[in-house]
Scaffold this active site. Structure first.
Site, PDB file in Angstrom:
ATOM      1  N   LYS A 292      12.783 -15.710  -9.339  1.00  0.00           N
ATOM      2  CA  LYS A 292      12.087 -14.600 -10.002  1.00  0.00           C
ATOM      3  C   LYS A 292      11.196 -15.132 -11.129  1.00  0.00           C
ATOM      4  CE  LYS A 292      12.976 -10.441 -12.619  1.00  0.00           C
ATOM      5  NZ  LYS A 292      13.953  -9.679 -13.380  1.00  0.00           N
TER       6      LYS A 292
ATOM      7  N   ASN B   6       0.861  -1.186   0.000  1.00  0.00           N
ATOM      8  CA  ASN B   6       0.000   0.000   0.000  1.00  0.00           C
ATOM      9  C   ASN B   6       0.892   1.228   0.000  1.00  0.00           C
ATOM     10  OD1 ASN B   6      -2.221  -1.581   0.282  1.00  0.00           O
ATOM     11  ND2 ASN B   6      -2.739  -0.919   2.339  1.00  0.00           N
TER      12      ASN B   6
END
Ligand code: C5P
Length: 406
Positions: free
Chosen positions: A287, A209
């Protein structure tokens, strides 16, 4: 006791200056750090060498000393203190303070300071009673200068009357009272969450956030400033560590949850963190590769623990006061009021974070404090002022609790 308190002692030129030496010892015995400024006339009564030896600090005296200014500018001297003490305070230094005269280092520091000043006057009874001194003292009091003494007694000049400096231990007691009055949350323990959480997708990417941590960090600083033992559980932010606060750095919501609940018991919990509501169901070890023409990966999300709700439902470890934040973009008050009940916290600080408010990352905030029976709209102010005001409300709440219990 005065652990960690930083006192700037200004010694002006009166016979009572010899008592300043004992005063330095008494302050240091109680854990205070003492830095001293002497006026020229003070050096006629005691030597900078004794003052330096007892304070174990450099003694400052010369306004135009290049070395002193390079090491610690005259403005910085009082900025680095929690309190400025003038002892002894002669009639001359009181007069200069009242008039705003700054013709040496001591008086310049007194004019430049943003800290509270306590003066311990020491002078002959006639000087103390003179109309000029009376006027100066009342001017200084009206500007907030605090006075410790003087008292009545025998004077070095052979007379008797009011004007004697109070004893070093009495000055120390006044200083202890000053700090305990300024520390209404002393003995209370507070947990504050701040910043965002980062929810890893793979070793490189995360979901988060928006949050600068400015508001949460300012709240931790304000609570600690009022004497609360404060633990700040923070996600990754660029904010500096607030002074006097224990910092626990975490990354994910689950880590924040464990750190915050692990810090219980506490009297106060303020959840200002912008915790990610969801996290990827699994963190990939390698990844995720972008393949040419391949479909973007689908993230399977699961819900994060709600820290505010957990603290509000911590049974007999529940803090007496749990405060949550509600960052809303629409129907701010209605949503925040509903959130207070849903989360089980006592207060909600609601703020409008719609993009045009500039709240995210900015220095200002406009909030409403929602409790079980009131909504208080605060004007737009700096996040540090929101923090101070919230801490004051918290201190009043605990003062009321104590009064009700008595
Ligand atoms: O539900 P929402 O995220 O809007 O609630 C905001 C309040 O709840 C804030 O005080 C925030 O710090 C807290 N919260 C929490 N843990 C979560 C989500 C929100 O402590 N997982």
């Amino acid at each position: 006791m005065l652990p960690g308190k930083r006192i700037l002692l200004i010694i002006s030129g009166g016979i009572a200056a010899y008592k300043s030496l004992d005063l330095i010892r008494r302050l240091r015995e109680r854990g205070a750090t003492v830095r001293c400024v002497m006026t020229d006339s003070a050096t006629q009564f005691i030597t900078p060498l004794s003052v330096s030896a007892l304070s174990e600090n450099k003694v400052y005296g010369d306004l135009f000393s290049l070395t002193d200014e390079a090491e610690m500018g005259h403005i910085q001297l009082s900025r680095d203190a929690d309190l400025v003490l003038v002892a002894p305070a002669t009639t001359n230094i009181l007069a200069k303070m009242a008039q705003g005269i700054s013709d040496d280092l001591a008086t310049t520091v007194l004019l430049a300071t943003d800290k509270d000043v306590i003066a311990a006057p020491a002078m002959n009874v006639r000087m103390w009673e003179h109309a000029a001194t009376r006027d100066n003292v009342s001017t200084l009091k009206s500007r907030g200068v605090l006075f410790a003494g003087p008292t009545e007694g025998d004077m070095a000049c052979g007379e008797y009357g009011e004007g004697r400096m109070i004893e070093p231990l009495e000055i120390v007691t006044e200083i202890e009272h000053y700090f305990s009055a300024a520390a209404p949350l002393a003995g209370r323990r507070a947990i504050v969450t701040s910043g965002p959480t980062h929810e890893a997708i793979d070793p490189v990417r995360y979901v988060a956030n928006r949050s600068s941590g400015k508001q949460g960090h300012a709240i931790a600083a304000a609570l600690a400033g009022m004497g609360a033992e404060t633990i700040l559980v923070t996600g990754p932010t660029a904010e500096a560590n607030p002074a006097g606060v224990k910092i626990v750095r975490i990354e994910s919501a689950r880590e924040m949850h464990d750190a915050a609940t692990g810090a219980l018991p506490a009297d106060i919990a303020v959840c200002a963190a912008a915790v990610a509501d969801w996290r990827p169901a699994e963190i990939l070890e390698g990844k995720i590769k972008k393949t040419k023409g391949g479909a973007p990966p689908c993230l399977d999300m699961v819900e994060n623990p709600d820290i505010l709700r957990s603290l509000s439902a911590a049974g007999n470890q529940r803090p007496a006061l749990v405060v949550g934040f509600a960052a809303e973009t629409d129907n701010v008050l209605a949503n925040a009021t509903a959130k207070r009940e849903r989360k089980g916290c006592d207060w909600i600080v609601a703020n409008d974070v719609s993009p045009d408010t500039g709240t995210f990352g900015g220095d200002r905030n406009t909030v409403h404090l929602i409790t079980a029976d009131s909504t208080d709209d605060w004007p737009a102010m700096a996040k540090s002022d929101v923090a101070e005001r919230l801490a004051e409300h918290i201190a009043t709440h605990f003062a009321n609790l104590r009064e009700a219990a008595e």
